[in-house]
Motif scaffolding. Structure first.
Motif, PDB file in Angstrom:
ATOM      1  N   THR A  43      37.320  27.545  62.041  1.00  0.00           N
ATOM      2  CA  THR A  43      36.329  28.045  63.000  1.00  0.00           C
ATOM      3  C   THR A  43      35.477  29.197  62.490  1.00  0.00           C
ATOM      4  OG1 THR A  43      37.882  29.640  63.956  1.00  0.00           O
ATOM      5  CG2 THR A  43      37.813  27.415  64.941  1.00  0.00           C
ATOM      6  N   LEU A  45      36.286  32.184  62.999  1.00  0.00           N
ATOM      7  CA  LEU A  45      36.537  33.300  63.901  1.00  0.00           C
ATOM      8  C   LEU A  45      37.484  34.294  63.236  1.00  0.00           C
ATOM      9  CD1 LEU A  45      36.981  31.408  67.295  1.00  0.00           C
ATOM     10  CD2 LEU A  45      34.966  32.663  66.496  1.00  0.00           C
ATOM     11  N   LEU A 120      38.777  24.699  73.210  1.00  0.00           N
ATOM     12  CA  LEU A 120      38.539  25.594  72.081  1.00  0.00           C
ATOM     13  C   LEU A 120      37.060  25.815  71.786  1.00  0.00           C
ATOM     14  CD1 LEU A 120      41.468  24.611  69.702  1.00  0.00           C
ATOM     15  CD2 LEU A 120      41.259  26.628  71.173  1.00  0.00           C
ATOM     16  N   ALA A 124      38.599  31.012  72.762  1.00  0.00           N
ATOM     17  CA  ALA A 124      39.173  31.150  71.426  1.00  0.00           C
ATOM     18  C   ALA A 124      40.692  31.051  71.512  1.00  0.00           C
ATOM     19  CB  ALA A 124      38.763  32.493  70.824  1.00  0.00           C
ATOM     20  N   TYR A 128      42.152  35.380  68.525  1.00  0.00           N
ATOM     21  CA  TYR A 128      40.786  35.261  68.023  1.00  0.00           C
ATOM     22  C   TYR A 128      39.721  35.491  69.090  1.00  0.00           C
ATOM     23  CZ  TYR A 128      43.212  33.704  63.957  1.00  0.00           C
ATOM     24  OH  TYR A 128      44.055  33.680  62.872  1.00  0.00           O
ATOM     25  N   SER A 129      40.118  35.990  70.235  1.00  0.00           N
ATOM     26  CA  SER A 129      39.176  36.311  71.298  1.00  0.00           C
ATOM     27  C   SER A 129      38.789  37.783  71.212  1.00  0.00           C
ATOM     28  CB  SER A 129      39.805  36.039  72.673  1.00  0.00           C
ATOM     29  OG  SER A 129      38.989  36.550  73.702  1.00  0.00           O
ATOM     30  N   TYR A 173      27.761  35.450  72.114  1.00  0.00           N
ATOM     31  CA  TYR A 173      27.570  34.015  71.894  1.00  0.00           C
ATOM     32  C   TYR A 173      26.212  33.569  72.442  1.00  0.00           C
ATOM     33  CZ  TYR A 173      32.526  34.652  71.152  1.00  0.00           C
ATOM     34  OH  TYR A 173      33.732  35.114  70.694  1.00  0.00           O
ATOM     35  N   ILE A 181      32.282  28.649  69.498  1.00  0.00           N
ATOM     36  CA  ILE A 181      32.247  29.009  70.912  1.00  0.00           C
ATOM     37  C   ILE A 181      30.867  28.709  71.493  1.00  0.00           C
ATOM     38  CG2 ILE A 181      32.571  30.878  72.597  1.00  0.00           C
ATOM     39  CD1 ILE A 181      35.165  30.102  71.144  1.00  0.00           C
TER      40      ILE A 181
END
Length: 192
Positions: A43, A45, A120, A124, A128-129, A173, A181
């Motif tokens: 990802t 992230l 997902l 996240a 990973y958020s 985002y 995301i």
């Protein structure tokens, strides 16, 4: 490539979901949820540790306790006050989330019948958020349901686009962002 990889993920069964509990390590949480070990590489992230301290801000729009990292709380209160001075009401939807809370959020959504591959793109994986950092806020206003893209049509969103940077907040985002995301006009993060 990222979405293709995530599309191939299988949603975990109830037995795996039932093993999820607060004492697990992140890799163990990921295993219970069916998140691959190479999630970060797939990802792009980054990992967010939970902060050493959190400050109570008050309640979110659902009446839950809202906590942020102390400098983010101060910046949020200044930004919210400035917005109010301009006649704009900013309401917090959520702030800090623990790694476990994120895992449980995914578990609840999976139990509601949603596919992991779909989840997902809007949540996240645990760890990973930006919410784990205590610096991220989901924001709404009185005339808009929380966590809906129609927030971008509000005066609150226009005010944030024009003024949030003065308080060191940015939209995490945006529409033009490429990444895993989806577009989230409500998700703003304090950047120290």
């Amino acid at each position: 490539m990222v979405n293709e990889t995530l599309q191939r993920l299988e949603t975990p069964d109830e037995q795996s979901l039932a093993r999820l509990h607060e004492g697990l390590s992140l890799p163990e949480m990921h295993e219970c949820l069916g998140i691959p070990p190479d999630y970060a590489e797939i990802t792009g992230l980054i990992f967010f540790a939970e902060p050493e301290s959190l400050a109570i801000v008050g309640e979110d729009c659902f009446g839950r306790l809202l906590r942020l990292e102390p400098t983010a709380r101060e910046a949020w209160e200044e930004m919210r006050s400035a917005a109010a001075g301009d006649g704009v009401d900013l309401l917090p939807v959520s702030g800090f989330r623990s790694h476990y809370y994120q895992a449980d959020l995914l578990r609840r959504k999976i139990r509601d019948g949603r596919a992991l591959s779909e989840l997902l793109t809007v949540n996240a994986a645990p760890g990973y958020s930006e919410h784990h950092s205590g610096r991220a806020l989901d924001i709404t206003t009185v005339d808009t349901p929380p966590l809906q893209t129609q927030f971008e049509e509000t005066g609150a969103f226009a005010w944030l686009q024009k003024n949030a940077a003065q308080f060191q907040f940015s939209l995490s985002y945006p529409k033009e962002r490429s990444g895993i995301i989806s577009y989230e006009p409500w998700h703003w993060c304090f950047n120290q």
